[in-house]
Design a protein around this motif. Structure first.
Motif, mmCIF file in Angstrom:
data_model
loop_
_atom_site.group_PDB
_atom_site.id
_atom_site.type_symbol
_atom_site.label_atom_id
_atom_site.label_comp_id
_atom_site.label_asym_id
_atom_site.label_seq_id
_atom_site.Cartn_x
_atom_site.Cartn_y
_atom_site.Cartn_z
ATOM 1 N N TYR A 1 1.037 -1.304 -0.056
ATOM 2 C CA TYR A 1 -0.341 -0.081 0.187
ATOM 3 C C TYR A 1 0.507 1.511 0.188
ATOM 4 C CZ TYR A 1 -2.900 3.817 2.148
ATOM 5 O OH TYR A 1 -2.991 4.841 2.183
ATOM 6 N N GLN B 1 -5.660 6.170 -7.309
ATOM 7 C CA GLN B 1 -6.829 5.334 -6.785
ATOM 8 C C GLN B 1 -6.419 3.587 -6.731
ATOM 9 O OE1 GLN B 1 -8.273 5.635 -10.807
ATOM 10 N NE2 GLN B 1 -10.106 4.628 -10.417
ATOM 11 N N MET C 1 -6.254 3.893 -3.140
ATOM 12 C CA MET C 1 -7.568 3.177 -1.697
ATOM 13 C C MET C 1 -8.061 2.513 -2.059
ATOM 14 S SD MET C 1 -7.375 6.372 -0.376
ATOM 15 C CE MET C 1 -5.731 6.748 -1.160
ATOM 16 N N SER C 2 -8.324 1.306 -3.233
ATOM 17 C CA SER C 2 -9.115 0.130 -4.062
ATOM 18 C C SER C 2 -8.362 -0.855 -2.632
ATOM 19 C CB SER C 2 -8.116 -0.388 -5.392
ATOM 20 O OG SER C 2 -6.895 -0.449 -5.909
ATOM 21 N N ASP D 1 -9.171 -0.418 0.754
ATOM 22 C CA ASP D 1 -10.801 -0.266 0.798
ATOM 23 C C ASP D 1 -11.506 -1.488 0.745
ATOM 24 O OD1 ASP D 1 -13.709 1.017 0.381
ATOM 25 O OD2 ASP D 1 -13.477 -0.063 -1.317
ATOM 26 N N ASP D 2 -9.995 -2.479 0.518
ATOM 27 C CA ASP D 2 -10.819 -4.220 1.061
ATOM 28 C C ASP D 2 -10.697 -3.784 2.729
ATOM 29 O OD1 ASP D 2 -12.075 -4.561 -0.968
ATOM 30 O OD2 ASP D 2 -9.716 -5.350 -1.928
ATOM 31 N N PRO E 1 -11.425 -1.838 5.426
ATOM 32 C CA PRO E 1 -12.296 -0.641 6.371
ATOM 33 C C PRO E 1 -11.529 -1.082 7.908
ATOM 34 C CG PRO E 1 -13.952 -2.662 6.801
ATOM 35 C CD PRO E 1 -12.999 -2.674 5.510
ATOM 36 N N VAL F 1 -8.729 1.054 8.320
ATOM 37 C CA VAL F 1 -8.806 2.555 8.004
ATOM 38 C C VAL F 1 -8.225 3.817 8.346
ATOM 39 C CG1 VAL F 1 -10.167 4.405 6.130
ATOM 40 C CG2 VAL F 1 -10.177 1.967 5.967
ATOM 41 N N ALA G 1 -12.124 8.760 -2.333
ATOM 42 C CA ALA G 1 -13.004 7.710 -1.926
ATOM 43 C C ALA G 1 -14.159 7.700 -0.872
ATOM 44 C CB ALA G 1 -11.568 6.495 -2.067
ATOM 45 N N LEU H 1 -13.002 7.621 2.078
ATOM 46 C CA LEU H 1 -12.146 6.897 3.058
ATOM 47 C C LEU H 1 -12.253 8.249 4.181
ATOM 48 C CD1 LEU H 1 -10.480 4.905 1.266
ATOM 49 C CD2 LEU H 1 -12.769 3.767 2.518
#
Length: 632
Positions: free
Chosen positions: A439, A449, A452-453, A456-457, A459, A462, A483, A485
């Motif tokens: 990451y 992008q 963030m993807s 996103d999996d 949470p 985050v 996003a 987030l």
């Protein structure tokens, strides 16, 4: 040759051009660049002189307070730190002392981290990777004898073909020009997208399955073998296969054992996997039990209701409650894990005495003949402080109190409790399968992008990752906002000691972050600037109109500043920070004055400077008590 080698050659070539064009200044040995003799005889310790500056400093009035005692200790540490260079440590081996003797001497007189590093480097000095690097640089220096000592080339890990294949999801292979070494296979093991079946053929290509990993192995530098790496990366089936192929478990009373790496892998499973039956967790525990039956012991201990690695650089920690889940769901009781006794040696005390004698001669020569007397006065000062003020330190029990109870005991206890709550909330994200390394590589490359993807999996990761990302790469805030987030409210506890974030306020503001906002506890950016000890940031916030805050059951900025100076001994920029905060005309409470009394005890000169400018902070010892509690 691997990509990292080419990169090193390129950097080397660039530096070499500068060297040939401009030359290299030849500096005499100094305190910052000493020429340390190989042998550790008393005569060899006197490499510098009692300069006029040293003599002038000796004549100055020395006041034994926290500031001057800390500065004196810093100068002493600067001398003693230089004592432990590789050449001198090797000379102890020549004198007949053992690796264990030297390890324990470094532990006692320097620190465990340096002792670990030296011991680990010594046992890996003949590894395949280090041998290759030595050969490369020997050949290079034969051709370029005038090459500066700090320049060289290094063999990268892994070889190019393997890295390219994994990155592009292609079949793994190496060219006939590339030599596979154990470090390459260790790298394959740590790739989560590769199966055990894919890795095994490469293991079988190795000449020695027990070959030692090099010193530059990056996942855990104390890992010694493929078996350690497989255990650490939660591949129990691969670890069992390696043992069947002849892999030998490692055992070191100081650096840890293969059992420790199994426990480390177990600690890295997501918490939900420990709360219910999971086949891989069960296999990891079975591996631990097998090693215990073979006589393996762990270099670990129970401390403050947690089970943690004792020497292996905080290799693992099981927090309170995890042990109960493991016993309930898997029948594995951490309290029954056999523990290895601490490392001992026959001549470590003799070596410690010898080193102390040499160091005292160096200190007298380089810091001043009066140093011993001043150290004695500082010890007396510290004893005097301890006798006058010995607060009770609270830690794990903080969560058992309400905020109002803690605030009444000592306002900083509320802040410490909120830190603990924050760590508890962040724990599931750290134990998940979130690939943090990937990451941050993607984020650093500006691939917003994709970053963030990835996030996103997960949470649960985050809240922590958002704060850390924006702190180090402010431009990423827009990606989080796009996003969806960005948390509903920030939690400044994640950023409490982040100097980089606080000292980059204008850039952060340009990304769309409002400096007037408050976090989930109502604290604003003044909280961060004070905790970071950043007067410039604090001045900027005051200039743009960020208001002062005094909230129920929350330490205000002035209290935090006094606490950092008095209790935590952070005198740097203290007057500047306090002056800025006093310009807000905050209400002064008994809690503020209690910290001032601590300052009066530990740093009387600084206390006097502050009350001369702000008499409302003057303390009457007869009616202001020392704080009874604190935390760190």
């Amino acid at each position: 040759m691997a990509r990292a080698l080419y990169l090193s050659v390129f950097i080397f070539a660039s530096l070499l051009i500068l060297y040939l064009v401009f030359g290299l200044p030849h500096e005499p040995a100094s305190e910052s660049n000493p020429e340390t003799p190989a042998k550790s005889s008393p005569a060899s310790t006197r490499s510098s002189k009692n300069t006029p500056e040293v003599q002038q400093e000796a004549a100055a009035v020395f006041v034994a307070d926290h500031k001057q005692c800390t500065e004196l200790q810093s100068r002493i540490d600067g001398v003693t730190r230089k004592y432990f260079d590789d050449e001198r440590l090797s000379s102890f081996l020549d004198d007949g002392f053992s690796v264990d003797d030297i390890t324990l001497a470094i532990d006692a007189l320097r620190n465990p981290n340096f002792a670990r590093e030296w011991r680990n480097n010594y046992r890996k000095k003949d590894s395949q990777l280090d041998t290759l690097n030595e050969q490369l640089n020997k050949a290079l220096r034969a051709k370029m004898p005038d090459l500066p000592s700090g320049m060289g080339v290094f063999r990268g890990v892994p070889v190019d073909r393997l890295e390219e294949a994994v990155k592009n999801d292609k079949p793994l292979e190496i060219s006939s020009e590339e030599t596979l070494i154990v470090d390459d296979v260790a790298w394959l093991i740590q790739q989560p997208n590769l199966s055990d079946a894919t890795i095994k053929p490469f293991v079988l290509q190795l000449e020695d399955i027990n070959a030692r990993l090099g010193r530059s192995y990056v996942i855990d530098k104390q890992a010694i073998s493929l078996l350690d790496v497989a255990a650490f990366n939660r591949r129990p089936a691969l670890a069992q296969w390696l043992i069947a192929q002849g892999a030998t478990p490692a055992s070191d009373a100081y650096l840890g054992t293969t059992l420790d790496y199994v426990l480390a892998g177990l600690s890295r499973f997501p918490q939900e996997a420990l709360q219910e039956q999971n086949n891989t967790v069960a296999a990891q525990i079975a591996l631990a039990n097998d090693l215990i039956e073979q006589g393996q012991r762990s270099v670990s201990e129970f401390q403050n209701d947690s089970f943690k690695s004792r020497f292996s650089a905080n290799l693992f920690i099981f927090w309170e409650g995890v042990d109960e889940a493991l016993e309930l769901n898997y029948g594995f009781d951490l309290k029954t894990v056999p523990i290895m006794p601490p490392l001992t040696s026959s001549r470590s005390s003799e070596l410690i005495t010898q080193i102390q004698s040499h160091q005292e001669a160096m200190i007298a020569d380089q810091v001043g003949e009066e140093t011993a007397e001043r150290r004695s006065r500082c010890r007396s000062f510290k004893k005097q402080v301890a006798e006058a003020w010995s607060p009770k330190w609270l830690s794990s029990e903080l969560v058992d109190y309400r905020d109002d109870e803690l605030y009444e005991m000592a306002p900083e206890l509320v802040m410490c409790k909120r830190e603990k709550v924050m760590f508890t909330e962040a724990r599931p994200g750290r134990r998940s399968d979130f690939d943090e390394g990937r990451y941050y590589r993607v984020l650093s490359d500006g691939e917003w992008q994709l970053a963030m993807s990835i996030l996103d999996d997960f949470p649960e990761a985050v809240p922590r990752v958002f704060h850390e990302s924006v702190a180090y790469i402010p431009e990423s805030y827009a990606a989080f906002a796009g996003a969806g987030l960005v948390p509903d409210a920030w939690n400044f506890s994640y950023l409490e000691d982040n100097d980089r974030f606080v000292n980059n306020l204008q850039k952060i503001e340009e990304t769309g972050v409002g400096l007037y906002m408050t976090d989930i506890y109502g604290r604003n950016f003044l909280f961060l600037a004070v905790n970071a000890g950043a007067p410039e940031a604090l001045q900027y916030l005051e200039q743009v109109g960020v208001p002062y805050y005094q909230l129920p059951n929350t330490p205000d900025p002035l209290y935090l500043a006094l606490y950092h100076v008095a209790t935590r001994d952070r005198a740097k920029d203290a007057k500047a920070i306090i002056n800025i905060l006093m310009a807000y005309s905050p209400a002064i409470s008994g809690a503020h004055l209690a910290q001032m009394r601590v300052m009066k005890l530990k740093a009387p000169s600084l206390y006097q400077d502050i009350v001369d400018e702000h008499p409302q902070l003057t303390v009457d010892d007869s009616n202001v008590a020392y704080p009874a509690y604190t935390c760190f």
